[in-house]
Design a protein around this motif. Sequence first.
Motif, short mmCIF file in Angstrom:
data_model
loop_
_atom_site.label_atom_id
_atom_site.label_comp_id
_atom_site.label_asym_id
_atom_site.label_seq_id
_atom_site.Cartn_x
_atom_site.Cartn_y
_atom_site.Cartn_z
N GLU A 7 0.86 -1.19 0.00
CA GLU A 7 0.00 0.00 0.00
C GLU A 7 0.89 1.24 0.00
O GLU A 7 1.08 1.91 1.01
CB GLU A 7 -0.93 -0.03 1.22
CG GLU A 7 -1.84 -1.25 1.29
CD GLU A 7 -2.78 -1.34 0.09
OE1 GLU A 7 -3.24 -0.27 -0.39
OE2 GLU A 7 -3.05 -2.47 -0.36
N ARG B 254 0.80 3.90 -2.43
CA ARG B 254 0.35 5.02 -3.26
C ARG B 254 0.37 6.36 -2.54
O ARG B 254 0.49 7.41 -3.17
CB ARG B 254 -1.05 4.74 -3.81
CG ARG B 254 -1.07 3.78 -4.98
CD ARG B 254 -0.70 4.48 -6.27
NE ARG B 254 -0.89 3.65 -7.45
CZ ARG B 254 -0.91 4.11 -8.69
NH1 ARG B 254 -0.76 5.41 -8.93
NH2 ARG B 254 -1.06 3.30 -9.70
N GLY B 255 0.25 6.36 -1.23
CA GLY B 255 0.24 7.61 -0.49
C GLY B 255 1.62 8.19 -0.22
O GLY B 255 1.74 9.30 0.30
N ASP C 77 5.25 9.86 -1.03
CA ASP C 77 5.91 10.73 -1.99
C ASP C 77 7.42 10.59 -1.80
O ASP C 77 7.97 11.08 -0.80
CB ASP C 77 5.49 12.18 -1.77
CG ASP C 77 6.20 13.14 -2.72
OD1 ASP C 77 6.94 12.67 -3.62
OD2 ASP C 77 6.01 14.36 -2.58
#
Length: 252
Positions: free
Chosen positions: A163, A165-166, A168
């Motif tokens: 997980e 995707r959050g 950066d």
Amino acid sequence: MTDFDPNPAADFLLEARRTGARPADLPEACRPRTEAQARAVQDAVARRLGPVVAWKVGAPGPAATPNRAPLHAGTVSEADTLPASRFAVIGAEAEIAYRLGRDLPPEGGPYDRETVLAAVAALHPVIEIADTRFSAFGAADPLSQRADQQNHGALVIGPALAEWRGLDPQTQPVRLRIDGRVVHDGVGGNVAGDPVRLLVWLANEGAASLGGLKAGQVVTTGSCIGTIFVDPGARIEAEMPGLGEVAVTVTA
């Protein structure tokens, strides 16, 4: 790349690996003169070392053309220890890597950013050990260094984060400890800027000559901390809050 035969340079580098000899540079007669020629030498070496299981990709700046190197099972692992005898120098680098969940073959491209990201199954914190087959780190001609896997020694892969995707990468905190002492504590730090740009370039151009990116391969996208040289026996620990931790001891 007209009339350039990469095989003599590949022979020379493979012999240096086999014998442990430390030449000052590639011989003048087979030294690459362009990025394309250096890449051809990498490919010639890669075809003899076996299947590509990972890639390293980087760039000297956010707008610079990336460079790459194919990596093989002999130097890529999840090992907690590595023998210092494998290396001429031990340059610790903390990096962020992407694991592919599906193939991105050259014939399927060109790929845009979202298509490439959709093929990513997980992110990993990794430690790359920078090394050299030459007499001194950074002393050989830059294209000779590029031809020799761009100073790759080993890649240690940390746990997968599915997980991701959050996250950066450009604002990712990175902390490096050597023998328990913090030697780097910062945010981001990759001179290439956005690592996804590198990943897209690799999918569309950099990996094409070796069949493109494949499911299961790991792509490490350049150091977030520069290169910190350590002594044999050192314990190297990279912590990336939200992404994970990875560590290796280079045993004396």
